[in-house]
Design a protein around this motif. Sequence first.
Motif, PDB file in Angstrom:
ATOM      1  N   SER A 316      37.379  41.282  40.309  1.00  0.00           N
ATOM      2  CA  SER A 316      37.051  40.011  39.666  1.00  0.00           C
ATOM      3  C   SER A 316      36.155  40.289  38.470  1.00  0.00           C
ATOM      4  O   SER A 316      35.671  41.414  38.278  1.00  0.00           O
ATOM      5  N   GLY A 317      35.957  39.261  37.633  1.00  0.00           N
ATOM      6  CA  GLY A 317      35.117  39.452  36.455  1.00  0.00           C
ATOM      7  C   GLY A 317      34.738  38.131  35.834  1.00  0.00           C
ATOM      8  O   GLY A 317      35.090  37.054  36.339  1.00  0.00           O
ATOM      9  N   ASP A 318      34.031  38.199  34.717  1.00  0.00           N
ATOM     10  CA  ASP A 318      33.583  36.986  34.037  1.00  0.00           C
ATOM     11  C   ASP A 318      34.696  36.323  33.228  1.00  0.00           C
ATOM     12  O   ASP A 318      34.549  35.195  32.765  1.00  0.00           O
ATOM     13  N   GLY A 319      35.778  37.019  33.014  1.00  0.00           N
ATOM     14  CA  GLY A 319      36.946  36.496  32.320  1.00  0.00           C
ATOM     15  C   GLY A 319      38.149  37.303  32.749  1.00  0.00           C
ATOM     16  O   GLY A 319      38.026  38.287  33.495  1.00  0.00           O
ATOM     17  N   GLN A 320      39.334  36.912  32.281  1.00  0.00           N
ATOM     18  CA  GLN A 320      40.539  37.621  32.711  1.00  0.00           C
ATOM     19  C   GLN A 320      40.526  39.081  32.270  1.00  0.00           C
ATOM     20  O   GLN A 320      40.867  39.977  33.051  1.00  0.00           O
TER      21      GLN A 320
END
Length: 398
Positions: A316-320
Amino acid sequence: HLKYQLKQTPENHFKNILKCIEIAENEGLNTNVYLEDWSNGMADSRNYVYNYLDFISKQNVARVLLPDTLGVLTPEMTSEYLSELVNRYPNIHFDFHGHNDYDLSVANVLEAVKAGVKGVHLTVNGMGERAGNAPLASVVAVINDFLPEVKINIKENALNKVSQLVATITGFRIPANKPIVGENVFTQTAGIHADGDHKRNLYFNDLLPERFDRKRKYALGKTSGKANIQKNLQELGLTLNDEDLKKVTQRIIELGDRKERVTAEDLPFIISDVLGGEIPDKVKIDSYVLTHSKGLKPTTSISLKIEDKIFEENASGDGQYDAFWNALNKVYQKQKRSLPVLVDYAVRIPPGSNSDALCETTITWRNGSNDFKTRGLDSDQTVSAIKATEKMLNIMQQ
């Protein structure tokens, strides 16, 4: 109309019309008379139309307006009815008012002018009730090309600007294929047509775009041939050899399969991406799934092939793209290998482009004391960044 709408006899109706004309004369006004639903009147009650015009012909009337109110006339009927009236009443100034319910308004106006009417009613972009009225731009072109003996004072080179202005003010959009003023009407799409234009303008007609202050264009997309691309390259002052042209053509066709259109402004980006140097294809991002849901962190699952070995991870992350990068890092960390540092990430579309076909992402990487850049090109911003990253992985693999 007279019996059920106005509830008058012809005699009373004529008296009321005469009163209106007299009032207008006393006020110093000119009078025009409009024959509501005239076309159906000619078809169903011709004798009444004649009685009406016999009466009107003796009055002080400037113009008699003949409307095809419900747009039911064919060109043959228009010619017959109007020729009959013009010959019967040579001293009356007749105008024709056409509607477009059967898409015959321009043809009917042409027949009306040939029959000898003195005026025609037109609207910008064909605006009007139901299917609209006869469109100004089309009628001007038709009269100029097919009735050159008829002189009109409308400037052709102003039609497109007026059309766009009216569309902006009214909010009624112009169909892309609308003659004269539509976005696509001077655009060749098929490669065979562009090739014919290249070899002696074989697909030109009298409707030259320059007449209307426009330019001929050659669409880029899945039906493009080399001739389309060469025409666009000429506009940009660029030339390519046959092998490079073939590569660029193939890339444009691939993009066209996913998007409707690629513009000339996209071409430099495509050329740079396709011909920007060969990088060994040792690392391949085979597959990825990008998810983004409201209230949840974006996640990515990837499948990566390195020297014929498959690796899969998710993160997962802060954006794609951040989620993609984190998943990629997991793969390399398990292989005890490090990746360069991302120091700059720039996204742009072609300057002046009105197409969403392409997006270029340029990423600057730092490996030790050395910086280098890779670029990705795609119609999707995140995918273009992933393509730039794949190039980086292959450079690092060398």
